[in-house]
Design an enzyme around this catalytic site. Structure first.
Site, short mmCIF file in Angstrom:
data_model
loop_
_atom_site.label_atom_id
_atom_site.label_comp_id
_atom_site.label_asym_id
_atom_site.label_seq_id
_atom_site.Cartn_x
_atom_site.Cartn_y
_atom_site.Cartn_z
CD GLN A 1 -10.46 -15.06 4.75
OE1 GLN A 1 -11.68 -14.95 4.19
NE2 GLN A 1 -9.94 -14.42 5.61
NE ARG B 1 -3.33 -2.82 1.82
CZ ARG B 1 -4.24 -3.44 1.48
NH1 ARG B 1 -4.61 -3.22 0.30
NH2 ARG B 1 -4.75 -4.35 1.81
CG ASP C 1 -11.85 -7.49 -0.61
OD1 ASP C 1 -11.44 -8.53 0.07
OD2 ASP C 1 -11.45 -6.37 0.03
P1 ADP Z 1 -6.54 -2.69 -3.55
O1 ADP Z 1 -5.79 -2.50 -4.81
O2 ADP Z 1 -6.40 -4.07 -3.12
O3 ADP Z 1 -7.68 -2.19 -3.53
P2 ADP Z 1 -5.55 -0.27 -1.89
O4 ADP Z 1 -7.14 0.09 -1.63
O5 ADP Z 1 -4.85 -0.41 -0.69
O6 ADP Z 1 -5.79 -1.86 -2.56
O7 ADP Z 1 -4.92 0.42 -3.00
C1 ADP Z 1 -3.58 -0.02 -3.44
C2 ADP Z 1 -2.64 1.10 -3.81
O8 ADP Z 1 -3.20 1.93 -4.78
C3 ADP Z 1 -2.64 2.46 -2.72
O9 ADP Z 1 -1.87 2.00 -1.56
C4 ADP Z 1 -2.21 3.49 -3.27
O10 ADP Z 1 -1.01 3.50 -3.60
C5 ADP Z 1 -2.97 3.27 -4.58
N1 ADP Z 1 -4.09 3.98 -4.75
C6 ADP Z 1 -5.43 3.85 -4.28
N2 ADP Z 1 -6.34 4.84 -4.10
C7 ADP Z 1 -5.59 5.62 -4.85
C8 ADP Z 1 -5.95 7.29 -5.29
N3 ADP Z 1 -7.13 7.55 -5.15
N4 ADP Z 1 -5.13 7.74 -6.07
C9 ADP Z 1 -3.85 7.07 -6.40
N5 ADP Z 1 -3.50 5.84 -5.99
C10 ADP Z 1 -4.32 5.31 -5.41
O1 F6P Z 2 -8.14 -6.09 -0.04
C1 F6P Z 2 -8.07 -7.25 0.14
C2 F6P Z 2 -7.78 -7.50 1.76
O2 F6P Z 2 -7.47 -8.79 1.98
C3 F6P Z 2 -9.23 -7.16 2.43
O3 F6P Z 2 -10.11 -7.98 2.53
C4 F6P Z 2 -8.76 -6.76 3.75
O4 F6P Z 2 -9.52 -5.79 4.42
C5 F6P Z 2 -7.33 -6.05 3.57
O5 F6P Z 2 -7.07 -6.68 2.40
C6 F6P Z 2 -6.44 -6.33 4.73
O6 F6P Z 2 -5.14 -5.72 4.29
P1 F6P Z 2 -3.69 -5.70 4.93
O7 F6P Z 2 -3.24 -6.91 4.20
O8 F6P Z 2 -2.86 -4.43 4.69
O9 F6P Z 2 -3.99 -6.09 6.29
#
Ligand code: ADP
Ligand code: F6P
Length: 323
Positions: free
Chosen positions: A255, A72, A127
């Protein structure tokens, strides 16, 4: 030789390695030089970029996780962070970027695309909450892991005539809980999309006990207003007699580990191959996903502007089945 790069971002998902392998090998077949960015957007900002040949992705198709690492990266949400990333991409003369990840990652992909860089997304998150793909890489494996745990918990619940609250992942989305609850034959399902009254849930457990059920399982999505810990606390404070003795199991990151299922390997391989083929044809700014049984590209602008909805008829089906 033109150069493309691949990265994995957000929560890792079983099948990401199969996706990387497919990008590398199909990319080479189409005449690209392929680079890998380590640790998602963080590696783009810190210039953690490696060259990937066909042999570098040998023996990974059956492995969970991601050989590139994932992260992240809050800095990428800022324009400054993305400008740093653009500089690194230009420094390596990268002309296309494949971004394997979930909703947040694809929002980042869209932001980079709007800055003029050719990106293409591949739908991947356990998810399964990403608009533009009916099913995402990793959810099949995660669901089967949750199901195996539910089946095991049912055995011990039966021996002791207990109720279990089983918490599964799902930050904002109840897909995993809903499907695991139906496939696992549980008594109740608690998801973020529908507010659950803990009193009503306690009544359901009591009536299951009174009609002589030898055990009761409730699947709870972690993102629900009352997660498993909150429900257990509520029952302890407010509900004197449930009938059953209660236990709580939180599955958590279990998971996300483990070997990807055949379905996830195939999905990852096909979506990623299609992403590279599109980049080769000059197409970008889209997410490659699986829609109504076919591989389909959806503009990233549409992906980030929409929310994938859960089919709540299935919750009603689950209610009818829990007799
Ligand atoms: P996932 O892709 O699994 O949904 P996250 O929501 O943590 O996981 O997003 C992963 C990464 O994508 C974030 O840590 C960030 O670097 C980037 N990201 C998320 N939201 C934004 C945004 N609004 N603008 C730019 N980058 C983003
Ligand atoms: O987005 C996938 C996921 O596994 C979610 O289900 C959960 O809430 C989150 O990532 C956990 O994030 P982290 O691995 O940063 O604790």
């Amino acid at each position: 030789m033109k150069c493309l790069a691949v990265l994995t971002s957000g929560g890792d998902a079983p099948g990401m390695n199969a996706a990387i392998r497919s990008v590398v090998r199909v990319g080479i077949d189409k005449g690209w030089q392929v680079m890998g960015v380590r640790h998602g957007y963080t590696g783009l900002i810190t210039n953690d970029v490696i060259s990937l040949g066909a042999r570098d992705v040998s023996g990974i198709i059956q492995q969970g996780g991601t050989m590139l690492g994932s992260a992240r990266c809050p800095e990428f949400k800022t324009e400054d962070g993305r400008l740093k990333a653009l500089r690194v991409l230009n420094e390596h003369k990268i002309e296309g970027l494949v971004i394997i990840g979930g909703g947040g990652s694809q929002t980042g992909a869209h932001a980079l695309s709007q800055m003029g860089f050719p990106v293409i997304g591949v739908a991947s998150t356990i998810d399964n909450d990403l608009y533009g793909s009916d099913v995402t890489i990793g959810v099949d494996t995660a669901l089967n892991i949750a199901l195996e745990a539910i089946d095991r918990l049912k055995v011990t619940a039966l021996s002791h005539e207990r109720a279990f609250l089983i918490e599964v992942m799902g930050r904002d989305c109840g897909y995993l809980a809903l499907m695991a609850g139906i496939a696992g034959g549980t008594e109740a399902i608690v998801i973020p999309e529908v507010e659950t009254d803990p009193e009503a849930l306690a009544d359901e457990l009591r009536s299951a006990y009174q009609r002589g059920q030898a055990h009761a399982l409730v699947v709870v999505a972690e993102g629900a207003k009352y997660n498993a810990a909150a429900l257990a606390e509520y029952f302890k404070k407010h509900c004197k007699r449930l009938g059953f003795d209660l236990r709580v199991t939180t599955l958590g990151h279990v998971q996300r580990g483990g070997a990807p299922s055949a379905y996830d390997r195939l999905l990852a391989t096909r979506l990623s191959a299609d992403a590279v083929e599109r980049l080769t044809r000059g197409e970008h700014g889209v997410l490659v996903g699986f829609v109504k049984g076919e591989i389909k590209a959806t503009p990233l602008a549409e992906v980030v502007a929409n929310k994938k909805l859960l089919d709540l008829h299935l919750l009603e089906l689950a209610r009818m089945l829990a007799k």
